[in-house]
Every structure is written in structure tokens, then in C-alpha cells.
Design a protein around this motif. Structure first.
Motif, PDB file in Angstrom:
ATOM      1  N   UNK A 210       0.835  -1.197   0.000  1.00  0.00           N
ATOM      2  CA  UNK A 210       0.000   0.000   0.000  1.00  0.00           C
ATOM      3  C   UNK A 210       0.872   1.249   0.000  1.00  0.00           C
ATOM      4  N   UNK A 211       0.313   2.315  -0.533  1.00  0.00           N
ATOM      5  CA  UNK A 211       0.989   3.612  -0.572  1.00  0.00           C
ATOM      6  C   UNK A 211      -0.041   4.696  -0.273  1.00  0.00           C
ATOM      7  N   UNK A 212       0.315   5.631   0.594  1.00  0.00           N
ATOM      8  CA  UNK A 212      -0.498   6.826   0.827  1.00  0.00           C
ATOM      9  C   UNK A 212       0.123   7.962   0.028  1.00  0.00           C
ATOM     10  N   UNK A 213      -0.688   8.641  -0.787  1.00  0.00           N
ATOM     11  CA  UNK A 213      -0.210   9.637  -1.739  1.00  0.00           C
ATOM     12  C   UNK A 213      -0.937  10.951  -1.547  1.00  0.00           C
ATOM     13  N   UNK A 214      -0.220  12.050  -1.741  1.00  0.00           N
ATOM     14  CA  UNK A 214      -0.819  13.378  -1.694  1.00  0.00           C
ATOM     15  C   UNK A 214      -0.698  14.041  -3.062  1.00  0.00           C
ATOM     16  N   UNK A 215      -1.760  14.717  -3.487  1.00  0.00           N
ATOM     17  CA  UNK A 215      -1.739  15.398  -4.776  1.00  0.00           C
ATOM     18  C   UNK A 215      -0.717  16.524  -4.752  1.00  0.00           C
ATOM     19  N   UNK A 216      -0.242  16.905  -5.933  1.00  0.00           N
ATOM     20  CA  UNK A 216       0.798  17.921  -6.032  1.00  0.00           C
ATOM     21  C   UNK A 216       0.358  19.231  -5.387  1.00  0.00           C
TER      22      UNK A 216
END
Length: 540
Positions: A210-216
Motif C-alpha cells: 500500500x501507498x499513501x499519496x498526496x496530490x501535487x
């Protein structure tokens, strides 16, 4: 939609930051076909741009220390690459483009692709071209533990998985021009050892990455999970329920950061009596088929639908498009476009899942570097009043962790801390003084309990949220090196292991025959420098 249309004529090669050594396999900026000119590597490797024109966008030739100002490629023509054609006369095309804010992410495309293990390389590459054809935001893969990352994450994409035959089978891939990783990890879904008749792999051993990602632009945070549930067999028939429960616990933990998307092969037909709808409902996971009201076969399985994209919470998404894409694999790719709120919010975390969480000390995102510290804080914050929290660490030198421990004690948690420092750190001295006023809680200094040069930490919570017997361990002290150096945090929820560690803790915490006086000269106020709760800044 406009951004994806522009990318269909050429995707700018946004370069990923350096990944996590040893644990994480990170593709970074490598392309599937190195021989392709410039940023056409993505088009050549994946078919993301079917008819690319290199003069319609501006490539990013070198890594940058921070996200670019705009997430969209330059739409206008660029100057000729040939010096012979350059002229001294000024032209309108040489005017600098005004700096604009990153384009907001209003929708995301996700592809779930099970590419059958053993597929010959030529057909495997052909399947990848179909997977990346429309430049998806996220891709979840199954059955690819031995495939090279430069194929799975071509130019413009990054990848995470824990290497290994079983841990590396289900990687998560994301676009680096739109998303920055903040946290990543691997969670055991089932662990039934042994081989069935004629099997060359253990069907019962499954892991989710799993990966937690934030928008640019920083307004949206989502987590993406890749999973593959064990198929039904004589050895694995009882694994479905526990597997979905572990997946649900993981999703519940990740939902504290924002919405969660899960892609995977569940090996159960959507309309069959074996589909675990009650368990998925309990985990608040909805297949996109629930949202769209329709489903279709997902491969060569007698018309069955066994590949899924699932979301939590359902109210955060709507299905803009949904289709399958024929592959050489015995599974079709599931391609879904979903709307996304302009700003996402997390849910209160009430459960925790066994697994590993890893930071990225080279991340351009401060949150990516401090993943482990934030995970520790999340567990401490979730311990309810009346429970016990034990901390054994070679050193406590993170102000915000000390502040969270004090906050837990003040709301009714019994907090016991054993440290291995001879000369107490400033946070230790401050916490010692503060906990002296809370009955049952303490800080004790036991350097003899630690091997010389040993750095390690264990946190034991009798309950965190609704999860009992929560144990966290890492191979360094609770210091700022958790930000500046690669750190792996392991979380366990087994009662037997928890009880064993509690006994070891109590032995270390037991006062000697003559209890030494606690260090004197403690400050009467909180530690100087960053206030508790402020972001830690660590030297690289």
C-alpha cells in the motif's frame, strides 16, 4: 479529463524521488525502452501516447528538488531542438509562460491488472502497453513478483513493493507528476504455509502492498492498496474470512489519512454466494460495481467477475467510466475513472493492522520523511483511557512523541517509559517531571538493559482503538534519525507475542535494590525549540 487528453499526446517525465533501499523497490525515472528519444520513452514502453509529437510539450530532463509548478505538460510548441535553425529575431514563442498553480485533481483513473505469472516477455510487454495506454493515475498489479520495476513503472511512474516471491507479487504504481508518496508499507493478508498437490508456490501466503499519496497541490490524500486473495482450494478454503478482516483492518487504518482505493484479484465471483459481502460491508469497502450498478466478466474464468476496484468511503466517489481491457493474461484489466473531492478528509482511526511501514528519507515531502513518527503518534493517540502504554527505547529524543505520551497519560492512560540513556535527553527530562504528577506513570532510565551501541524501540499498547495487544518495534531509538534515515516500523497484534514483550519490559523496568534518584535539573516548561506537535526538521 483535459489533463488526461493532453497526456495522450505526450506525458512529461516527472522524476520520482529516490526510493527506500532494500525494503522498497522503486522504479524512479527509468523507462521501459531506453532507446526511445527524450520523453517518448513512456509512449514507446506503454503506448500511453499513441501518436506522440515531441514538439508539443516540454520534457523535464533532470530531477527537481520540489514538485513542478504545473502538473500539466506545456501545450504550446517549443523551440526547435536544432541549433542550425535558430535565428536572432525574437518570436512570440520565446515568451515565458506565466507560473500557474498545479491543476487540481478532479478525477482519477485506476487500472487493476493481474498479469498471469509465466506470461512470455513479448506478451507481457504488450499487456503493459494496454495497462498504461490512457495514462492512469494508479495501477495495482498481481502475480508480478519477479518482473523488473522498469517494466512495471516506466518513465513518469513510481512503484512500491517489498521484494520477495510473496511480498513483491502485488505492487502499487502511481504517476509522479500528480502524486507524491507520504507513506508506504506491506501487510500480511494470509500465511497458510505449505504446498498443495502440483503447486509450485504456496497459495495460502498473501501480502498486500500500500501507498499513501498526496496530490501535487496538497489538497487531496488517498491510499492505494494492491491485494490478491487466495483462491479456493482444499488448503485455502478457510482463509477468505480472515483475509478480508485483515484487509479491512488495513483499510480502516489507512482511512485516517483520506479515502482508500483497493485493487485486486479476490478469486470470488461478484454474484456468487461466496462473495464476502458482509465482511466487506463491515470494512466499509464497496466494489465500484456497487456504485455503477453493473459488472462484466474480468477474464477467462467461465464468465466470472473476480477482479475488483474497491473504495472507502463510497460517498467520496462516483464512477465516471468503467470498462475492462482484454489482455494476453487470463485476466482482463479493470479500468475505472472516479471523481474525487476537491479536498479530502480522513476518518478517525479505530483499528490497526499487522504489517510494516517504511519512511523515505530522500522524499521531497516532509510527511514522506516522517512517516514512521506519524504512525507512532497515531497509535499513541488511539489508546483509550484505562489502558496501558509501555515504551522501551534506547533514546527518547523526539519532542512531539514525548508530548503525545503525556497527552495519553493526562486522559487516563497508564504510561510507562524505560530508556537506555545515561545522560537524559531534553524530552526525557521534561517527560520525567510531567509524568511524576500522574499516578502509575513514570520514566525510568535503565542503560544496563540495553546492549552497548544497541538502538531499538518497542511500544506496547494493551489496546489501540478496537485493536488489542498492539506491538510496535523498530531498530532505532525514538530519535530524529527516524526522519533522516531509512526506518522500518513493524506492527504486530498477536496476544502471545505481546505478553512476552510485556514480561521483558517489566523485568527491565523493575527498580534495582537501591532505586537511583531520577535525573535532576529538569526544566519546568516544555522543551525549547520546536513546540510539541510541530514538524520535526532533521539534517539529511
Amino acid at each position: 479529463m483535459m489533463l488526461r487528453g493532453a497526456l495522450a499526446t505526450g506525458l512529461s517525465a516527472a522524476v520520482a524521488t529516490a526510493g527506500v533501499a532494500a525494503l522498497a523497490v522503486t522504479a524512479g525515472p527509468v523507462g521501459g525502452l531506453r532507446g526511445a528519444p527524450g520523453d517518448l520513452a513512456l509512449a514507446a514502453a506503454t503506448g500511453c501516447a499513441s501518436e506522440p509529437d515531441p514538439t508539443t510539450y516540454t520534457p523535464t530532463p533532470t530531477p527537481t528538488s520540489s514538485p513542478t509548478a504545473s502538473a500539466s505538460p506545456t501545450a504550446g510548441p517549443t523551440a526547435s531542438a536544432s541549433p542550425a535553425k535558430a535565428t536572432s529575431a525574437p518570436t512570440a514563442t520565446t515568451e515565458p509562460e506565466p507560473t500557474t498553480a498545479p491543476e487540481p485533481v478532479t478525477s482519477v483513473e485506476m487500472v487493476q491488472a493481474n498479469i498471469k505469472s509465466g506470461t512470455v516477455l513479448k506478451k507481457f510487454k504488450a499487456d503493459l502497453r494496454k495497462v498504461f495506454r490512457t495514462c492512469p493515475d494508479f495501477v495495482t498489479f498481481n502475480e508480478v513478483p519477479m518482473r523488473q520495476p522498469q517494466y512495471l513503472a516506466p518513465t513518469g511512474y513510481d512503484i512500491f513493493r517489498t521484494p520477495g516471491q510473496y511480498t513483491g507479487a502485488n505492487p502499487v504504481v502511481w504517476r509522479t507528476d500528480r502524486w507524491v508518496p507520504e507513506a508506504r508499507g506491506t501487510t500480511m493478508i494470509s500465511n497458510k504455509q505449505g504446498y498443495g498437490k502440483g503447486q509450485h508456490v504456496m497459495w495460502g501466503v498473501r501480502y498486500a502492498n500500500w501507498v499513501t499519496l498526496r496530490s501535487i497541490d496538497g489538497k487531496q490524500t488517498v491510499s492505494v492498496v494492491a491485494v490478491h486473495i487466495a483462491p479456493k482450494s482444499a488448503r485455502t478454503t478457510k482463509l477468505l474470512g480472515p483475509s478480508i478482516q485483515r484487509l479491512g483492518a488495513l483499510v480502516g487504518q489507512l482511512s485516517g489519512s483520506g479515502p482508500v482505493l483497493v485493487g485486486g484479484d479476490f478469486n470470488r465471483h461478484y454474484k456468487s454466494s461466496e462473495y464476502p459481502r458482509a465482511l466487506l460491508d463491515a470494512a466499509r469497502l464497496n466494489a465500484v460495481y456497487d456504485l455503477s450498478g453493473r459488472y462484466e466478466p474480468t477474464g477467462d474464468h467461465h464468465g466470472a467477475t473476480i477482479d475488483y476496484v474497491m473504495v472507502r468511503p463510497a460517498e467520496a466517489f462516483s464512477v465516471l467510466s468503467q470498462r475492462t481491457r482484454e489482455l494476453n493474461s487470463d485476466h482482463d484489466a479493470v479500468v475505472v475513472e472516479l471523481s474525487l473531492p476537491e479536498q479530502t478528509v480522513g476518518e478517525p482511526v479505530i483499528s490497526f493492522s499487522a504489517g510494516t511501514t517504511v519512511n523515505d528519507p530522500a522524499s521531497v515531502s516532509q510527511r514522506g520523511r516522517s512517516t514512521v513518527i506519524r504512525s507512532i503518534q497515531g497509535v499513541v493517540k488511539a489508546v483509550p483511557a484505562g489502558e496501558e502504554l509501555r515504551v522501551r527505547t534506547s533514546s527518547l529524543d523526539v519532542r512531539r512523541v514525548a508530548a503525545k505520551l503525556l497527552a495519553a497519560a493526562r486522559r487516563g492512560v497508564t504510561v510507562k517509559v524505560v530508556t537506555g540513556t545515561t545522560d537524559s535527553t531534553t524530552p526525557e527530562r521534561w517527560l520525567t517531571k510531567q509524568l511524576a504528577e500522574v499516578p502509575g506513570s513514570y520514566v525510568r532510565h535503565r542503560p544496563d538493559a540495553f546492549e552497548p551501541g544497541q538502538t531499538s524501540s518497542v511500544l506496547l499498547a494493551s489496546r489501540a482503538g478496537i485493536t488489542p495487544w498492539t506491538s510496535l518495534s523498530l531498530d532505532r531509538g525514538l530519535s530524529r534519525t527516524m526522519v533522516s534515515q531509512r526506518t522500518v516500523l513493524r506492527l504486530e497484534t498477536k496476544k502471545k507475542a505481546y505478553k512476552k514483550q510485556v514480561r521483558a519490559f517489566e523485568a527491565d523496568a523493575a527498580p534495582p535494590s537501591a532505586e537511583p534518584t531520577e535525573p535532576t535539573g529538569e526544566p519546568t516548561a516544555e522543551p525549547t525549540g520546536d513546540a510539541p506537535g510541530a514538524e520535526e526538521t532533521a539534517a539529511p
